[in-house]
Design a protein around this motif. Structure first.
Motif, short mmCIF file in Angstrom:
data_model
loop_
_atom_site.label_atom_id
_atom_site.label_comp_id
_atom_site.label_asym_id
_atom_site.label_seq_id
_atom_site.Cartn_x
_atom_site.Cartn_y
_atom_site.Cartn_z
N ASP A 1 20.03 -25.72 84.50
CA ASP A 1 19.37 -24.86 85.00
C ASP A 1 19.97 -23.71 84.98
O ASP A 1 19.28 -22.49 84.47
N ARG A 2 21.29 -23.49 85.32
CA ARG A 2 22.07 -22.23 84.82
C ARG A 2 22.11 -21.80 83.48
O ARG A 2 22.05 -20.70 83.03
N GLN A 3 22.38 -22.75 82.65
CA GLN A 3 22.56 -22.22 81.35
C GLN A 3 21.18 -21.80 80.60
O GLN A 3 21.21 -21.02 80.00
N LEU A 4 19.99 -22.49 80.95
CA LEU A 4 18.91 -22.10 80.59
C LEU A 4 18.36 -20.56 81.08
O LEU A 4 17.79 -19.77 80.42
N ALA A 5 18.91 -20.34 82.39
CA ALA A 5 18.56 -19.30 82.90
C ALA A 5 19.22 -18.03 82.27
O ALA A 5 18.89 -16.87 81.94
N ARG A 6 20.66 -18.40 82.01
CA ARG A 6 21.49 -17.36 81.35
C ARG A 6 21.01 -17.17 79.82
O ARG A 6 20.80 -16.09 79.33
N MET A 7 20.51 -18.11 79.15
CA MET A 7 19.99 -18.00 77.73
C MET A 7 18.79 -17.20 77.84
O MET A 7 18.60 -16.18 77.00
N ALA A 8 17.86 -17.31 79.04
CA ALA A 8 16.74 -16.57 79.01
C ALA A 8 17.20 -15.01 79.25
O ALA A 8 16.40 -14.14 78.61
N SER A 9 17.98 -15.08 79.94
CA SER A 9 18.47 -13.58 80.60
C SER A 9 19.11 -12.85 79.18
O SER A 9 18.61 -11.78 78.97
N LEU A 10 19.87 -13.50 78.33
CA LEU A 10 20.40 -12.85 77.12
C LEU A 10 19.20 -12.57 76.14
O LEU A 10 19.32 -11.52 75.39
N GLU A 11 18.13 -13.05 76.23
CA GLU A 11 17.12 -13.03 75.27
C GLU A 11 16.06 -12.14 75.58
O GLU A 11 14.93 -11.76 74.89
N GLY A 12 16.18 -11.65 77.07
CA GLY A 12 15.24 -10.74 77.66
C GLY A 12 14.00 -11.38 77.86
O GLY A 12 13.13 -10.51 77.90
N ILE A 13 13.98 -12.63 78.27
CA ILE A 13 12.66 -13.15 78.67
C ILE A 13 12.69 -13.56 80.24
O ILE A 13 13.80 -13.57 80.69
N ALA A 14 11.79 -13.76 80.60
CA ALA A 14 11.70 -14.19 82.12
C ALA A 14 12.14 -15.89 82.37
O ALA A 14 11.79 -16.74 81.59
N TYR A 15 12.51 -16.05 83.44
CA TYR A 15 12.71 -17.66 83.76
C TYR A 15 12.51 -17.77 85.04
O TYR A 15 12.79 -17.17 86.14
N TRP A 16 11.93 -19.03 85.24
CA TRP A 16 11.55 -19.68 86.78
C TRP A 16 12.31 -20.75 86.84
O TRP A 16 12.01 -21.87 85.99
N SER A 17 12.95 -21.28 87.61
CA SER A 17 13.74 -22.47 88.24
C SER A 17 12.95 -23.42 89.05
O SER A 17 12.61 -23.11 90.14
N LEU A 18 12.24 -24.38 88.24
CA LEU A 18 11.43 -25.44 89.09
C LEU A 18 12.28 -26.35 89.86
O LEU A 18 12.09 -26.81 90.93
N TYR A 19 13.59 -26.42 89.53
CA TYR A 19 14.54 -27.41 90.17
C TYR A 19 15.08 -26.58 91.44
O TYR A 19 14.74 -27.42 92.63
N GLU A 20 15.20 -25.26 91.60
CA GLU A 20 15.57 -24.62 92.57
C GLU A 20 14.25 -24.54 93.65
O GLU A 20 14.42 -24.44 94.91
N ALA A 21 13.07 -24.25 92.97
CA ALA A 21 11.89 -24.32 93.68
C ALA A 21 11.46 -25.53 94.53
O ALA A 21 11.00 -25.58 95.33
N MET A 22 11.86 -26.53 93.86
CA MET A 22 11.94 -27.89 94.59
C MET A 22 12.66 -28.42 95.75
O MET A 22 12.22 -28.97 96.81
N GLY A 23 13.60 -27.68 95.84
CA GLY A 23 14.85 -27.73 96.71
C GLY A 23 15.99 -28.13 96.03
O GLY A 23 16.73 -28.44 97.06
N GLY A 24 16.34 -28.01 94.83
CA GLY A 24 17.65 -28.38 94.38
C GLY A 24 17.93 -30.02 94.23
O GLY A 24 17.31 -30.78 94.03
N TRP A 25 19.12 -30.24 94.58
CA TRP A 25 19.91 -31.41 94.21
C TRP A 25 19.06 -32.65 95.04
O TRP A 25 18.93 -32.37 96.41
N ASN A 26 18.71 -33.66 94.49
CA ASN A 26 18.06 -34.67 95.12
C ASN A 26 16.77 -34.35 95.66
O ASN A 26 16.22 -35.31 96.62
N SER A 27 16.19 -33.23 95.34
CA SER A 27 14.84 -33.12 95.90
C SER A 27 13.74 -33.68 95.33
O SER A 27 12.89 -33.93 96.03
N MET A 28 13.77 -34.32 94.25
CA MET A 28 12.69 -35.29 93.59
C MET A 28 12.53 -36.47 94.47
O MET A 28 11.49 -37.06 94.88
N MET A 29 13.80 -36.97 95.18
CA MET A 29 13.60 -38.01 96.12
C MET A 29 12.64 -37.55 97.44
O MET A 29 12.01 -38.41 97.84
#
Length: 479
Positions: free
Chosen positions: A404-432
């Motif tokens: 998630d962080r690497q993709l966010a960094r990649m998006a930042s370096l390319e000047g595009i927007a990024y939205w973290s579905l992982y964090e929006a869900m609640g992060g670690w083990n949130s799928m359970m």
């Protein structure tokens, strides 16, 4: 063997295995090098490290790497196996307790601040939606199949800015959607994936790929020359709304993406204008050639395409003909491209090097798409939380926070927007937790219908917030 003997045998096996699990609970080293699940992990207790998401139905998480936010990626120098999780990391993942399987900490990343203009092209285009169509193309993996997540974005954009129709659909729909029903017939006889036109997919296995790069904007093509057999020379496509009628069902224009050798309704026009708004239509195709898609849309408003690529990781756009993409994005006034990928790489992205390698590979795809659609904004939606089994215990993929962080960094370096579905869900083990609430399937990967609606709602609230901020900033600069 009598039934009671079978029952006794099963009972003895369960007792013996339960004993091994009980031993593993207190001393796994005694069983080394064998690996067994612990007794507590096999019992129906609440898994460790599940974040507190009591208000998940009403809360929109604001991930650390959102557009216009102040970004500070904390450098974390960690040795493999060393516990370097900080209090801030625990807060971000939402972990209530120390997980038995620890997420690999994000590696050392320099501070990166994304461009605040990442969505400007899209936001500016919305002001003209009343006069001409503004297109949004949503590419993703199986997480967006059946028009999931996309339908929520489409419904809300069309509610605010007008427009109608489901957008692009393939000639042959092999996966049902929640938006429209689609049927294809050959001389009055229904056809399927086996009996219908030959299909080629840029994201499919090698056996489904073609020699050329002519796949069109949907990454797939249907070849009509295989239908000219036994005197057959035409096929009929019929579409109608699925479920309750909404703005997404009404369209007054049919856009055809096909070669010039194909006639539609005895005409060679590429855009068919209907006498009035409709919710269903029948189209007859004649001749031989290639069909890249059919778009049911309106001349003005917002048109939102749902283009799922099952099993895809997003590394296929450079294999699609540049001229075809450029022509489509330009002619349809595409102003926002949403990429939702990353989940399918998690099973094999089990080292930091592989995670970084995938993030770097996506930079090439984004640059290619930007060159094909220079007037469009690009938004990358990161993967959701995903559950796997390690040492008999269900847990998030250890590399997911790093991905998630690497993709966010990649998006930042390319000047595009990024939205973290992982964090929006609640992060670690949130799928359970989502699964416990009926929002996620038991496979630990996909959402249920309610969960997809919830995820789409979270994404829409973020997009709506960015639109509001962008419009306020634009009006302020004009004063």
């Amino acid at each position: 063997m009598r039934p009671r003997h079978i029952v006794c045998f099963i009972a003895v096996c369960l007792v013996l295995l339960g004993g091994v699990c009980a031993v593993a609970e207190y001393d796994k080293q005694w069983l080394s090098p064998l690996r067994f699940p612990t007794l507590s992990s096999m019992l129906p207790t609440r898994p460790a490290a599940v974040p507190d998401t009591t208000n998940i139905q009403d809360t929109v998480a604001e991930p650390a790497l959102f557009l216009n936010d102040t970004i500070t990626l904390v450098a974390e120098v960690a040795e493999m196996g060393e516990d370097t999780t900080t209090a801030e990391d625990s807060k971000q993942t939402g972990a209530a307790d120390t997980p038995r399987v620890r997420a690999f900490p994000a590696d050392s990343l320099p501070p990166v601040k994304p461009s605040v203009q990442a969505l400007d092209a899209f936001i500016s285009a919305l002001s003209d939606a009343g006069m001409k169509a503004v297109r949004v193309v949503h590419y993703g993996d199986s997480q967006i199949e059946e028009d999931r997540i996309t339908a929520t974005i489409r419904r809300n954009l069309q509610r605010l800015y007008g427009g109608g129709g489901p957008g692009l659909i393939p000639l042959l729909q092999t996966i049902p959607t929640r938006t429209i029903k689609q049927s294809l017939t050959l001389d009055g006889k229904p056809v399927s994936a086996k009996t219908g036109p030959q299909r080629y997919l840029v994201y499919g296995p090698k056996s489904q790929q073609r020699d050329s790069d002519n796949y069109g904007p949907m990454g797939q093509v249907a070849i009509m020359d295989t239908l000219r057999r036994a005197g057959s020379n035409h096929i009929v496509l019929h579409v109608e709304p699925y479920g309750k009628t909404s703005s997404a069902n009404y369209f007054s224009q049919v856009r055809l993406l096909c070669t010039d050798s194909i006639e539609v309704n005895a005409r060679s026009e590429k855009i068919l204008t209907l006498p009035d708004s409709s919710t269903e239509c029948t189209i007859e195709f004649y001749g031989q050639g290639e069909v890249y898609g059919i778009s049911l849309e309106t001349p003005a408003g917002v048109i939102v395409d749902n283009i799922p690529m099952r099993g895809g990781s997003g590394n296929v756009f450079t294999h699609i003909n540049r001229q075809q993409l450029e022509s489509f994005f330009r002619e349809t006034n595409t102003r926002l491209i949403i990429l939702q990928f990353g989940g399918n790489v998690m099973p094999w992205a089990d080292t930091p090097e592989r995670v970084r390698g995938y993030a770097n590979s996506m930079r090439k795809q984004i640059r290619y798409l930007r060159s094909c659609a220079p007037e469009a904004s690009i938004l990358f939606v990161g993967p959701s939380d995903m559950t796997t089994v390690i040492e008999g215990e269900r847990t998030s993929y250890p590399m997911l926070p790093l991905m998630d962080r690497q993709l966010a960094r990649m998006a930042s370096l390319e000047g595009i927007a990024y939205w973290s579905l992982y964090e929006a869900m609640g992060g670690w083990n949130s799928m359970m937790t989502w699964n416990e609430k009926g929002l996620a399937a038991t496979d630990g990967v996909h959402f249920t219908q309610r969960g997809a609606d919830k995820a789409g709602g979270l994404l829409w609230k973020w997009i709506e917030k960015k639109i509001t901020e962008g419009q306020k900033a634009k009006s302020g600069s004009n004063e």
